[in-house]
Design a protein around this motif. Sequence first.
Motif, PDB file in Angstrom:
ATOM      1  N   PHE A 125     -71.498  63.070  39.080  1.00  0.00           N
ATOM      2  CA  PHE A 125     -70.614  62.541  38.047  1.00  0.00           C
ATOM      3  C   PHE A 125     -70.544  61.009  38.111  1.00  0.00           C
ATOM      4  O   PHE A 125     -70.641  60.320  37.077  1.00  0.00           O
ATOM      5  CB  PHE A 125     -69.208  63.132  38.226  1.00  0.00           C
ATOM      6  N   LEU A 126     -70.389  60.474  39.309  1.00  0.00           N
ATOM      7  CA  LEU A 126     -70.306  59.017  39.457  1.00  0.00           C
ATOM      8  C   LEU A 126     -71.616  58.353  39.047  1.00  0.00           C
ATOM      9  O   LEU A 126     -71.612  57.292  38.410  1.00  0.00           O
ATOM     10  CB  LEU A 126     -69.962  58.665  40.904  1.00  0.00           C
ATOM     11  N   SER A 128     -73.772  59.525  36.890  1.00  0.00           N
ATOM     12  CA  SER A 128     -73.960  59.671  35.444  1.00  0.00           C
ATOM     13  C   SER A 128     -73.272  58.558  34.668  1.00  0.00           C
ATOM     14  O   SER A 128     -73.764  58.115  33.621  1.00  0.00           O
ATOM     15  CB  SER A 128     -73.433  61.028  34.978  1.00  0.00           C
ATOM     16  N   PHE A 129     -72.140  58.095  35.178  1.00  0.00           N
ATOM     17  CA  PHE A 129     -71.401  57.019  34.505  1.00  0.00           C
ATOM     18  C   PHE A 129     -71.633  55.659  35.161  1.00  0.00           C
ATOM     19  O   PHE A 129     -70.915  54.703  34.872  1.00  0.00           O
ATOM     20  CB  PHE A 129     -69.903  57.344  34.509  1.00  0.00           C
ATOM     21  N   ILE A 131     -70.986  54.492  38.042  1.00  0.00           N
ATOM     22  CA  ILE A 131     -69.836  53.967  38.780  1.00  0.00           C
ATOM     23  C   ILE A 131     -70.284  53.651  40.200  1.00  0.00           C
ATOM     24  O   ILE A 131     -70.763  54.539  40.920  1.00  0.00           O
ATOM     25  CB  ILE A 131     -68.682  54.986  38.805  1.00  0.00           C
ATOM     26  N   THR A 137     -63.945  55.190  45.205  1.00  0.00           N
ATOM     27  CA  THR A 137     -64.561  56.455  44.806  1.00  0.00           C
ATOM     28  C   THR A 137     -64.274  57.551  45.842  1.00  0.00           C
ATOM     29  O   THR A 137     -64.143  58.724  45.491  1.00  0.00           O
ATOM     30  CB  THR A 137     -66.078  56.296  44.627  1.00  0.00           C
TER      31      THR A 137
END
Length: 269
Positions: A125-126, A128-129, A131, A137
């Motif tokens: 998820f991180l 994918s964006f 981040i 985090t």
Amino acid sequence: MNKPQLSQKRPSWQLMLTLLMFGFMYLPILVLAFYSFNESRYSAGWGGFSLRWYKSLFNDSRILAALQDSLTVAIGAVAVSAVLGTLMAVGLARYEFFGKGLYRGVSYLPLIIPDIAIAVATLVFLASFAIPLSLWTVIAAHIVFCLAYIALVVSTRLAGLNPHLEEAALDLGANPRQAFVQVLMPELMPAVISGCLLAFVLSMDDFLISSFTAGGGTNTLPMEIFSRVRTGVKPDINALSVVLILASGTIAFIAEYIRFRSSQRRLNQ
């Protein structure tokens, strides 16, 4: 005449089974504690009693820095989870809305999903964006499972409360905010504190999720321990493990005492 003999024989094997179970669980911890006082640099042989590894532990800058990171993550994650978890538990217990059953199931999924799955999913998820990984985090990832644990403990407490407490407060002239803060929250506070202590211990002990979501320069205590034991367990790690076990046991005892006192008070009312 045979019944008394049977009742006398039964406790013997039960006692043996109990002792065997406790020995299996706690004997390794006793051995660990014994070797934490070993003068020798190597755990395989006994070189005499010494406190040198405890003194070395509290002067180790890497251990202290890792402890600071772990405390920052645990306190930050628990603080956010305490608010969100309490509100989530109250909302699920007191209100009806579309998809409530589905939301309840999804909310408690982190309790049964393996840590490695949560770690990989969070990392994907991180990524994918885009981040960047950092201490923040790690805190965000820990909120995921801390939230579920706190909500579960608070929900258990809510199940034993009179569902008409807030209604009685509203009938007596309180507004919804006053009914929640002055009537419901004092009843929930023991469960909130117990849930926070449990989540704090779990956050401090977590390795998988932290290692997957930590960025450069972030090194929690379990990550530091893992990096050292890969080349062999040294007495300073034994000493650190004993300190962590004592700290976790103390926190667990406090949480259980708060829960016990809350139960006793509820029975006496």
